[in-house]
Scaffold this active site. Sequence first.
Site, PDB file in Angstrom:
ATOM      1  N   CYS A 122      85.368 -22.354  51.330  1.00 11.34           N
ATOM      2  CA  CYS A 122      85.028 -23.635  51.963  1.00 11.34           C
ATOM      3  C   CYS A 122      84.606 -24.656  50.909  1.00 11.34           C
ATOM      4  O   CYS A 122      83.726 -24.382  50.084  1.00 11.34           O
ATOM      5  CB  CYS A 122      83.902 -23.412  52.971  1.00 11.34           C
ATOM      6  SG  CYS A 122      83.319 -24.924  53.766  1.00 11.34           S
ATOM      7  N   SER A 221      81.900 -17.743  62.747  1.00 12.34           N
ATOM      8  CA  SER A 221      82.865 -17.709  61.644  1.00 12.34           C
ATOM      9  C   SER A 221      82.823 -16.315  61.034  1.00 12.34           C
ATOM     10  O   SER A 221      81.934 -15.998  60.242  1.00 12.34           O
ATOM     11  CB  SER A 221      82.499 -18.761  60.595  1.00 12.34           C
ATOM     12  OG  SER A 221      82.636 -20.053  61.127  1.00 12.34           O
ATOM     13  N   CYS A 341      90.079 -27.652  58.436  1.00 14.21           N
ATOM     14  CA  CYS A 341      89.006 -26.670  58.385  1.00 14.21           C
ATOM     15  C   CYS A 341      88.738 -26.212  56.956  1.00 14.21           C
ATOM     16  O   CYS A 341      89.636 -25.779  56.236  1.00 14.21           O
ATOM     17  CB  CYS A 341      89.411 -25.473  59.255  1.00 14.21           C
ATOM     18  SG  CYS A 341      88.188 -24.167  59.318  1.00 14.21           S
TER      19      CYS A 341
END
Length: 347
Positions: A122, A221, A341
């Site tokens: 991320c 997640s 995302c």
Amino acid sequence: MLKLDKKNIRELSLEELETFFATIGEKKFRARQVYEWLWLKPVVQFDEMTNLSKDLRQKLSEQFSLPALREDLTQHSMDGTLKSRFKTVDGHLVEGVLIPTDERRTACVSSQIGCSLSCKFCATGYMDRKRNLEFDEIYDEVVLINRQSEAVYGKKLTNIVFMGMGEPLLNYKNVLRAIEKITSPDGLGMSPRRITVSTAGVAKMIRQLGDDQVRFKLALSLHAANDAKRHEIMPINDSNDIKSLVDALNYFYQKTGNEITFEYILFKDFNDSLKDAEELVHLYRKVPADLMNIIEYNPIDNADFQKPDEDKVTQFMAFLERNRVNVRLRRSRGKDIDAACGQLANK
């Protein structure tokens, strides 16, 4: 925490505003006028409250601060997605995304400026966490994205997902307070069933959500179905392993009956084998989850992960479907503007 020289006027309830106006010799109805400017048609400065006298606006600015979020820059994707960079009163930047489809217009909002969890896949995880967003700043994100939806698509938002920058459950009070205002008739009046809070997995706070009887949906997640792999990409798994999360999710469901979704990004040659799929089925059956979202990986500069081949994705999905998993493949939106995302990083 946001530091201000004067009290934030949005910390006052309508009743407290009425009391304030009484102390300065103003009529009670002025409180309702100001309250509407603050929440129903939010402004960024007192001078915009045009149905108040100049003298009264001056008094408000002397007594209170109005640290509203401002739109700093907006990018338009070829697929219709809009990514906005917002600026806080103390100069920080945070991003939010409007994701339109035929049926929905979804706001993906942030809860922190940066993030402390350092998930390896991320972009936000490679940033430092500067501070939590205050409840009214989160509310402002939703209001500003809703305005974009109305301006560009002629329709209001239908859904909100807390899947932007930061870990919502590490900003627990502000996130819940923002949702309370978003769902209030005195705010945006949105149904809590149209709001999903996504967490990387803070077991203690998932249980707290159950104790607080929240009415919104919860997404975990997951991204790996065993502790060894999950630890490798999500350091939070050290203190919140899969068993503790399964127990917390079951507790949450027992207390609320709210929908639970698993989020699972497929990474090439890491978690995309049929053995991984088998482990995922086993885990899915331990929790009363409504849905398994399989997510397309979106490359970022700092990580070496890759997207699996389409054949691999198809096989993975087919295995889950054969084993009666309610699964959906979530294609990414806004990749061309780093709005998909895992890509939010104030680029």
